[in-house]
Structures are given as C-alpha cells and as structure tokens.
Design a protein around this motif. Sequence first.
Motif, PDB file in Angstrom:
ATOM      1  N   ALA A 157       1.042  -1.605   0.102  1.00 28.91           N
ATOM      2  CA  ALA A 157      -0.451  -0.445   0.001  1.00 28.91           C
ATOM      3  C   ALA A 157       1.071   1.467   0.013  1.00 28.91           C
ATOM      4  N   ILE A 158       2.495   1.262   1.120  1.00 29.12           N
ATOM      5  CA  ILE A 158       2.889   2.531   1.186  1.00 29.12           C
ATOM      6  C   ILE A 158       3.569   2.348  -0.375  1.00 29.12           C
ATOM      7  N   ARG A 169       3.900  12.622   4.944  1.00 32.34           N
ATOM      8  CA  ARG A 169       2.827  12.544   5.713  1.00 32.34           C
ATOM      9  C   ARG A 169       1.917  12.902   4.780  1.00 32.34           C
ATOM     10  N   GLU A 170       1.503  12.733   3.711  1.00 32.82           N
ATOM     11  CA  GLU A 170       0.565  12.509   3.153  1.00 32.82           C
ATOM     12  C   GLU A 170      -0.246  10.823   3.302  1.00 32.82           C
ATOM     13  N   LEU A 175      -2.976   7.138   5.619  1.00 33.28           N
ATOM     14  CA  LEU A 175      -3.223   4.948   6.373  1.00 33.28           C
ATOM     15  C   LEU A 175      -3.395   5.625   7.425  1.00 33.28           C
ATOM     16  N   PHE A 176      -3.695   6.689   8.581  1.00 33.63           N
ATOM     17  CA  PHE A 176      -3.866   6.894  10.230  1.00 33.63           C
ATOM     18  C   PHE A 176      -2.615   6.154  10.627  1.00 33.63           C
ATOM     19  N   LEU A 177      -0.968   6.701  10.263  1.00 32.93           N
ATOM     20  CA  LEU A 177      -0.243   6.125  10.987  1.00 32.93           C
ATOM     21  C   LEU A 177       0.178   7.885  11.312  1.00 32.93           C
ATOM     22  N   ALA A 178       1.268   7.339  12.101  1.00 32.79           N
ATOM     23  CA  ALA A 178       2.640   8.220  12.435  1.00 32.79           C
ATOM     24  C   ALA A 178       3.302   8.486  11.147  1.00 32.79           C
ATOM     25  N   GLU A 179       3.983   9.981  10.696  1.00 33.00           N
ATOM     26  CA  GLU A 179       4.786   9.840  10.562  1.00 33.00           C
ATOM     27  C   GLU A 179       6.167   9.321   9.698  1.00 33.00           C
ATOM     28  N   GLY A 180       6.187   8.882  11.426  1.00 33.22           N
ATOM     29  CA  GLY A 180       7.591   8.784  11.787  1.00 33.22           C
ATOM     30  C   GLY A 180       7.792   6.926  11.445  1.00 33.22           C
TER      31      GLY A 180
END
Length: 211
Positions: A157-158, A169-170, A175-180
């Motif tokens: 997906a990524i 960031r987008e 995907l409702f994840l942290a940017e890190g």
Amino acid sequence: MTAPLRVALADDQALVRAGLRALLENLGVVVAFEVDDGEALLAQLAETPVDVILSDIRMPGMDGIAMLRRLRERGDATPTLLLTTFDDDDLPLRAAEAGAQGFLLKDAAPEDLRDAIGRVAAGDSLLQPVSTDPVRARFRFRDDAPPVDTFNEREVAILRLLAGGYSNREIARSLFLAEGTVKNYVSVILDKLGTRDRTRAVLKAITLRVI
C-alpha cells in the motif's frame, strides 16, 4: 446513497472534451469543470476540488506530465488518470515518475474508463497493467536482482502511494499512521528492494510487478 464521483477534465480538443463529458455523465460521473491546458487546470483546481483528474498527456502549453509534476510539487495529491491516443511504451514510465495513479489510451472501453476512475478514486493504481518493458530495460543493465524479502500488505500500500507521488506526511494521513512509522516503512522497502531512493524503489517495484 453514495455521491457521484466528481472529475476535472483537461484536453485541448473541444470535440474530445465534449465526447468525454457526455460519456462520463452517461456513466454517472460528474464533470466538475473542463479546461484546455495544464495551466488552466491547476488554476481551476485550486478553487474546485475534485475526486479524480482526467488529463490528456499531449497538450499545447503545459502538457499533462508537466501539469502533474506541478500539482504534486504544490502538495496536491488528487488522483490523476492520464489519457492519450498514442500507444507509446515510454509514456507509462513517464506517467509513473510524474506521480500518476493511472494511464489509459483514449480508445479504452467506456466501462474500463468508469472502472479506472473508481479505482484511482479509491486509492488504487492502474500503472501495473501497462507495458513495463521500458522500466525493465532501464534496470536490466544494473539492477535486476529480486527483493531480499517479500512485501506485506501495508508495504505494498505504501509503495502504491509512493508511486502516486505522495509524501511521507500524506501517506501517514491516508493510512492513519504516524509520519515516523511511514518513514520506517519506507526505509524497510528501500532495503528489501536494494535501492537508495524512492524513485528507484517505485520503478523497480513496477519492474518486478510488486505493484
């Protein structure tokens, strides 16, 4: 009831635009606006958001590829389908590098066009079905090694979002994840593919049919 999809239409030929508009409206797709070049599309899109952009690749002035690069540079991730009458093997590669989610020939069947719009609006990529021979040719002389490990569903997906030109960031927001966390995923993807940057990772993923 699901709201109809809204698209922006860019083509320098008025008859082609009229035909596409009629076709799309018959398929239940709303044409929010239509323009005849990339500059006009960028200007109008700032005022009229849409679900999907349908743009001809070859247009006088700013063409579809240049428009798409400008769009991604300003942080606009609107899914984009590039259309052309030219069956040019290099165009899918250029479309992918610019950040397109899809690439279609204008002689595609109406149901295929409707399906493509729905799929890219949902976050899918239509870049895999097109010819990847130019991509394979580009890597054949320096990198045809398989990945060192398989890819899980989240990594695929990524990769698809990377192919669409999305920033970390987008991707995180999508995907409702942290940017890190996304940054860590990207590092793992690069390691698995044995590539040193995002562009090479996407091209190799297309080459190996990972996406």
